[in-house]
Design a protein around this motif. Structure first.
Motif, PDB file in Angstrom:
ATOM      1  N   SER A   1       2.261  -5.399   2.833  1.00  0.00           N
ATOM      2  CA  SER A   1       0.815  -5.202   2.970  1.00  0.00           C
ATOM      3  C   SER A   1       0.335  -5.835   4.264  1.00  0.00           C
ATOM      4  O   SER A   1       0.738  -6.956   4.588  1.00  0.00           O
ATOM      5  CB  SER A   1       0.092  -5.842   1.781  1.00  0.00           C
ATOM      6  OG  SER A   1      -1.303  -5.744   1.954  1.00  0.00           O
TER       7      SER A   1
ATOM      8  N   PRO B   1      -2.612  -9.156  -0.462  1.00  0.00           N
ATOM      9  CA  PRO B   1      -2.766  -8.031  -1.393  1.00  0.00           C
ATOM     10  C   PRO B   1      -4.119  -7.933  -2.097  1.00  0.00           C
ATOM     11  O   PRO B   1      -4.654  -6.831  -2.247  1.00  0.00           O
ATOM     12  CB  PRO B   1      -1.643  -8.268  -2.402  1.00  0.00           C
ATOM     13  CG  PRO B   1      -0.585  -8.942  -1.602  1.00  0.00           C
ATOM     14  CD  PRO B   1      -1.308  -9.827  -0.632  1.00  0.00           C
TER      15      PRO B   1
ATOM     16  N   SER C   1      -7.049  -5.841  -0.633  1.00  0.00           N
ATOM     17  CA  SER C   1      -6.942  -4.385  -0.459  1.00  0.00           C
ATOM     18  C   SER C   1      -8.250  -3.729  -0.901  1.00  0.00           C
ATOM     19  O   SER C   1      -9.039  -4.334  -1.632  1.00  0.00           O
ATOM     20  CB  SER C   1      -5.780  -3.851  -1.291  1.00  0.00           C
ATOM     21  OG  SER C   1      -4.585  -4.508  -0.915  1.00  0.00           O
TER      22      SER C   1
END
Lengths: 590, 102
Positions: free
Chosen positions: A37, A41, A44
């Protein structure tokens, strides 16, 4: 140059809800999973989904999956693939329960069942009374889902590569995808993550437009990576716009404002919606209001010194009503515009919200490419889910509450399919083609090899120009001339991209370099979007052509496929569901 | 290591890290301001560009701590719907919410 290699069963690129749902399925089956990523994460974009997730639980109104399926097919203006839509709607109730079991705190009714709210486009009995189908964890559903999935993945020992940027897919000599070349942002060092299977789950590309609701991370990296790997992008002309974004900034001003009596005025002070929708006026559907706003501005009746926005008036509602019924909107306007809507109207402009198109997949998440005579081949080892994919459940227009559903349903489905693939391919393919690595490394090195030329082009400057071009020439107001001009301008920007150079070639946390890669991705996607929109000579769902105002099922009931290099192809819509009769196209009237 | 942990570790050694060293971490801070919501991107990156350099060391540290909060909580702070209980964080939130004089 020796590049370190890490090996996994599955590489997941992107750590939003789709990627994490798939990773969890895999990690729980004891597959060795890596998630890459570019940001931490839980930052997101799934975190921004406030509305909820549709499932025919029938907790509030009578409901069943078949009605949900009908609404989704109709909402998508009959361009959705009905096998995938049936699969999604049937899976939805079970997946809500699964999410609850892993810790998503869905809001409750007094009787203890999961609360469901009504959303636009939801009906009972195939177009009858309003249904209430959207399950929500207050107004933080996306946040709750993302955090629960992340924590479960940590528990299941998914391996996270946080702040790594994926450059390109790698493959063997037979074309099987075997992972990707990635870049560690902190050190600037490349890494090959070799995997038997690769899943792209990088989200949408709202940053194509100047006015958009998306986080700045939404640069469509996975879609562009697929395009570079020779995979076409499907239905890119279908981009959902919300009519009332804050002008120049993009954040959403909810329909609730017009629901409470707010109305739109143009630069002449006219309530222009009366001309476009004499009955519904300011409460007409999103596409109608977006088109009206765009037309007023296009025809010179915008507000402000540049006549480039419309005003949303609420001051007539009175301070008490605004404070009581629209407090969140007032907070938003005061924070971002530093005006109080109690006293001043809100400048608005249609804002790009959701990418319906993307990497073509089947309902197992496998990436598919066209073969001769309409048949399809899978790309071995490659999967895609969520907003970056086009499965296609949203067709030409996504319904509210179906995007969170999409990511958990197809994240799980792809996870399950990968588990079977891994069982059948226990030892996997192991030899990555050297030319594939060389091509990815050449891409990685390109920005560092360019030296300063005579040009003054910068990444920031060109990106801003691209986004403005997309706003003007590929937004809501689309005609042959407008789109053709847009295509010319994007092609020129593509050429000028070659003249951009980086001032800073350092390796450590060189974010300017990452933004240069993102700009490359956006330029590729802009071309796909404009070219697909120019070619589609009809109006369907979110794609409104002023010069072709009708839907044309005879010529255009088909998916677009755009290849890097500019070729377009088409493939049929899957009109046959899995177990029920298909829904035939009919006028989309609400 | 998170930003906060990195700063704490260096602080515990008595190392003076602000001024020039915070500038070294500027790209890292910029990336930490990339969030899952446009609203946060605009406010946090805008604040970093416009005001971070003129903050006191205590305020800079508070801003870095703030970046470790989850996005949904940050949004509540930014829209003024919640106020951080830690006064240092609350002060920096107030500054982020205050428009830059043009």
């Amino acid at each position: 140059m020796t590049i370190p290699v890490r090996k996994f069963d599955t590489l997941v690129i992107g750590a939003g809800g789709g990627g994490l749902r798939a990773a969890l399925q895999l990690a729980q089956a004891e597959a060795n999973v890596a998630v890459v990523s570019k940001v931490f994460p839980t930052r997101s974009h799934t975190v921004a989904a406030q509305g909820g997730m549709n499932a025919a639980l029938a907790n509030v109104s009578p409901d069943n999956w078949h009605w949900h399926m009908y609404d989704t097919v109709k909402g998508g203006d009959f361009l959705g693939d009905q096998d995938a839509i049936e699969y999604m709607c049937r899976a939805a109730p079970r997946l809500v329960v699964e999410l609850e079991h892993i810790g998503v705190p869905f809001s409750r009714l007094d009787n203890g069942k999961i609360y469901q709210r009504p959303f636009g486009g939801q009906s009972q009995n195939f177009g009858g009374e309003q249904a209430a189908r959207t399950c929500a964890a207050a107004d933080r559903t996306g946040h709750a889902i993302l955090h629960a999935l992340y924590q479960q993945n940590i528990r299941a020992k998914t391996h996270f590569f946080d702040e790594y940027f994926a450059i390109d897919l790698i493959r063997d000599n037979d074309g099987c995808i075997l992972g990707a070349l990635v870049l560690e942002i902190e050190t600037g060092e490349p890494l090959i993550i070799q995997a038997k299977t690769t899943l792209i789950a990088t989200g949408g590309a709202g940053q194509l437009f100047r006015t958009n609701t998306n986080a700045r991370i939404n640069t469509g990296d996975g879609m562009a990576m697929a395009l570079r790997a020779g995979i076409p992008l499907q239905d890119m002309e279908f981009f959902q716009f919300h009519p009332t974004g804050i002008a120049g900034k993009g954040m959403l001003i909810s329909e609730a404002v017009r629901g409470e009596g707010g109305y739109l005025v143009n630069g002449d002070g006219e309530r222009f919606m009366e001309r476009y929708a004499p009955n519904a006026r300011d409460l007409a559907s999103r596409d109608v209001v977006s088109r009206a706003v765009a037309t007023e501005i296009h025809e010179g009746r915008g507000c402000g010194p540049n006549k480039d926005y419309i005003l949303l008036k609420v001051d007539h509602l009175g301070a008490d009503v605004i404070r009581k019924r629209l407090p969140g909107i007032r907070d938003m306007v005061m924070t971002f515009l530093h005006i109080d809507p109690i006293n001043q109207p809100i400048p608005i402009f249609p804002t790009a919200h959701y990418t319906m198109g993307g990497i073509p997949t089947n309902r197992f998440g496998q990436v598919v490419v066209p073969q001769q005579q309409g048949a399809e081949d899978i790309v071995p080892g490659l999967y895609a889910v969520g907003e970056c994919a086009c499965v296609s459940v949203h067709g030409a227009n996504r319904l509210g509450g179906n995007s969170l559903l999409d990511i958990v349903v197809f994240g799980r489905a792809a996870g399950n399919h990968i588990i079977e693939y891994l069982k059948e391919n226990r030892y996997g393919r192991t030899v990555v083609a050297q030319h594939s690595i060389d091509t990815a490394l050449a891409h990685l090195a390109r920005w560092d090899q360019r030296s300063q030329g005579v040009s003054n082009e910068t990444v920031d400057g060109l990106r801003n120009e691209l986004k403005a071009v997309m706003d003007h020439y590929c937004g809501v107001f689309r005609t042959e001339d407008v789109l053709r001009t847009g295509l010319d301008k994007v092609l020129k920007i593509e050429q000028r991209l070659q003249n951009v150079y980086l001032k800073d070639h350092s390796k450590i946390f060189n974010t300017a370099r990452i933004e240069a890669f993102e700009l490359e991705n956006l330029v590729d996607l802009a071309l796909a979007t404009v070219a697909s929109a120019l070619a589609r000579k009809e109006s369907r769902g979110a794609h409104m052509r002023m010069d072709y105002p009708q839907r044309d099922d005879v010529k255009w009931l088909k998916h677009s496929l755009f290849f890097k290099g500019g070729q377009l192809d088409y493939k049929p819509v899957r009109m046959k569901p899995l177990t029920v009769e298909g829904f035939s196209p009919k006028p989309r009237v609400y | 290591m998170s930003l906060r942990a990195a700063f704490s570790a260096r602080e515990s050694t008595g190392e003076i890290l602000f001024e020039s060293e915070s500038m070294l971490d500027r790209p890292r801070l910029y990336w930490q301001c990339r969030r899952g919501m446009l609203e946060l991107d605009i406010l946090l990156q805008g604040f970093l560009d416009a005001k971070f350099d003129v903050l006191t060391t205590v305020e800079q540290h508070a801003f870095i701590e703030l970046l470790d909060y989850p996005d949904a909580i940050l949004l509540e702070y930014m829209l003024g719907r919640m106020i951080p209980t830690d006064q240092r964080i609350a002060n920096v939130v107030t500054q982020i919410r205050t428009p830059v004089a043009s």
